[in-house]
Design an enzyme around this catalytic site. Sequence first.
Site, mmCIF file in Angstrom:
data_model
loop_
_atom_site.group_PDB
_atom_site.id
_atom_site.type_symbol
_atom_site.label_atom_id
_atom_site.label_comp_id
_atom_site.label_asym_id
_atom_site.label_seq_id
_atom_site.Cartn_x
_atom_site.Cartn_y
_atom_site.Cartn_z
ATOM 1 N N SER A 1 -3.632 -3.452 -0.482
ATOM 2 C CA SER A 1 -2.498 -4.188 0.071
ATOM 3 C C SER A 1 -3.010 -5.543 0.560
ATOM 4 O O SER A 1 -3.886 -5.607 1.423
ATOM 5 C CB SER A 1 -1.916 -3.376 1.236
ATOM 6 N N ALA A 2 -2.452 -6.627 -0.002
ATOM 7 C CA ALA A 2 -3.019 -7.963 0.229
ATOM 8 C C ALA A 2 -3.033 -8.397 1.695
ATOM 9 O O ALA A 2 -3.935 -9.125 2.122
ATOM 10 C CB ALA A 2 -2.252 -8.991 -0.607
ATOM 11 N N HIS A 3 -2.028 -7.952 2.475
ATOM 12 C CA HIS A 3 -1.965 -8.481 3.848
ATOM 13 C C HIS A 3 -3.087 -7.946 4.741
ATOM 14 O O HIS A 3 -3.287 -8.419 5.860
ATOM 15 C CB HIS A 3 -0.576 -8.255 4.470
ATOM 16 N N GLY B 1 0.822 -1.204 0.000
ATOM 17 C CA GLY B 1 0.000 0.000 0.000
ATOM 18 C C GLY B 1 0.857 1.256 0.000
ATOM 19 O O GLY B 1 0.553 2.234 -0.694
ATOM 20 N N THR B 2 1.925 1.236 0.763
ATOM 21 C CA THR B 2 2.795 2.417 0.865
ATOM 22 C C THR B 2 3.374 2.774 -0.503
ATOM 23 O O THR B 2 3.371 3.947 -0.910
ATOM 24 C CB THR B 2 3.948 2.147 1.868
ATOM 25 N N THR C 1 11.059 -7.817 -11.978
ATOM 26 C CA THR C 1 10.345 -9.069 -12.246
ATOM 27 C C THR C 1 9.196 -9.233 -11.258
ATOM 28 O O THR C 1 9.375 -9.074 -10.047
ATOM 29 C CB THR C 1 11.329 -10.260 -12.154
ATOM 30 N N ASN D 1 -7.454 4.011 9.391
ATOM 31 C CA ASN D 1 -6.926 2.782 10.000
ATOM 32 C C ASN D 1 -6.892 2.810 11.519
ATOM 33 O O ASN D 1 -6.850 1.780 12.159
ATOM 34 C CB ASN D 1 -5.522 2.480 9.456
ATOM 35 N N CYS E 1 0.738 8.471 24.204
ATOM 36 C CA CYS E 1 2.120 8.053 24.378
ATOM 37 C C CYS E 1 2.229 6.557 24.147
ATOM 38 O O CYS E 1 2.183 5.774 25.067
ATOM 39 C CB CYS E 1 2.601 8.446 25.765
HETATM 40 N N1 PLP Z 1 -2.660 3.055 4.250
HETATM 41 C C1 PLP Z 1 -3.391 2.615 5.277
HETATM 42 C C2 PLP Z 1 -4.698 3.251 5.568
HETATM 43 C C3 PLP Z 1 -2.920 1.563 6.073
HETATM 44 O O1 PLP Z 1 -3.653 1.143 7.106
HETATM 45 C C4 PLP Z 1 -1.671 0.991 5.768
HETATM 46 C C5 PLP Z 1 -1.110 -0.070 6.632
HETATM 47 O O2 PLP Z 1 -1.299 -0.077 7.829
HETATM 48 C C6 PLP Z 1 -0.959 1.474 4.657
HETATM 49 C C7 PLP Z 1 -1.476 2.512 3.927
HETATM 50 C C8 PLP Z 1 0.350 0.894 4.272
HETATM 51 O O3 PLP Z 1 0.167 -0.374 3.688
HETATM 52 P P1 PLP Z 1 1.386 -1.395 3.562
HETATM 53 O O4 PLP Z 1 1.592 -1.988 4.910
HETATM 54 O O5 PLP Z 1 0.918 -2.410 2.567
HETATM 55 O O6 PLP Z 1 2.542 -0.626 3.062
#
Ligand code: PLP
Length: 383
Positions: A200-202, A71-72, A238, A152, A331
């Site tokens: 993001s698959a995980h 995702g990042t 690849t 999230n 914190c």
């Molecule tokens: N965006 C959101 C809203 C997320 O919750 C996350 C992961 O926690 C990400 C992006 C990043 O995804 P990845 O862990 O696949 O890089």
Amino acid sequence: MDKIYFDNAATTQIDLKVIEQMKSVMSDNFGNPNSTHSYGRSSRTLIEKARKTIANQFNASTSEIYFTSCGTESDNMVLISAVRDLNVKTIITSKVEHKAVLNVVKYLEETESIDLKYVNVSNDGLIDYNHLQTLLKKCSNKCLVSLMHINNEIGSKLDLNLVGNLCKDNNALFHSDTVQSIGKYEFDLSKLNIDFIVGSAHKFHGPKGIGFVYINKNLKLNPFVIGGNQERGMRAGTESVHNISGMELAFINSYTNIQENNNHISSLKSTFIKKIKKDIPEIKFNGSCDDDLLSSFSILNICLPIPKEKAVLLDFNLDMKGIACSRGSACQSGSITGSHVLNSFLSDEDLNKPSLRFSFSKHNNNKEVEKVINVLKEFIDSN
Ligand code: PLP
């Protein structure tokens, strides 16, 4: 001791059938998908099948789906490329976005002199749509709005339709970080005014290290990773065939069983809310996470009536009892600054109390909900 995993917004347990699928791809389809012989062609077939599955689900075209590592990376690709290739000069985002967006837009502000604007977020953790409209109206150059669908940390939900229409009316591009919603929400991208989404698959019971990005076909971007011609030249390297194929199966599983899974998870969340309100009446829900319409059915973020001195023992106590959730307080352990999301809208008084995020999946059950609330109550009542 039976352990309880309530941290599904961080990552999910990979489906066993997905592991089997990936194992078989790794042993039987090891060919480089860019080779023209039969080994390569069978790997290529798997990749293109996965692309079609994802595109069909969203009513998009296969040419609009690109595989990435996570995702990042997908968020980086959209934001950096939009500035570099689409003449974007203003980015409107919010202070409650994931760091995969927040840190990239700050980088773009520093290095590309982007005009960066933050839309207001209410004390309920919700985006102020009127303020968004005002910011859009004031914008005199090419603008990109980047707002996440499901937050999230607090689960707050964005009205994609409304924001998409606002962007269209004001000639702005719209990127939504949909990492927390893929597999849980259905999207018809032919009807929504949205230019980029990411996955993001995980987060949906697939493997780590694989994701995708949807890019509206009318937008022409230059390569993000430069090298070979993989992903139609947009992202060289690849392809990770077993990961792509595993992601496809996890994606199919999620959407095939979407109603059943969503009903189950949603009922766990309502049971949690009902029981905790009864057992710990001083509980507070961060943002609007106790409101079905305004938040995701899988994320709950609570502020506990525990003094600061005692709160330091909370993580340890939960961990000892085999409970995994996420600490979202001012914190956090290992962090002096705490959650940027809670910091942006909670009162100082509430920031001094511990907050916890519970995020549920299809693997959880009511007994686990009950146990966790009992453990929290016992901790609060203990001296
Ligand atoms: N965006 C959101 C809203 C997320 O919750 C996350 C992961 O926690 C990400 C992006 C990043 O995804 P990845 O862990 O696949 O890089």
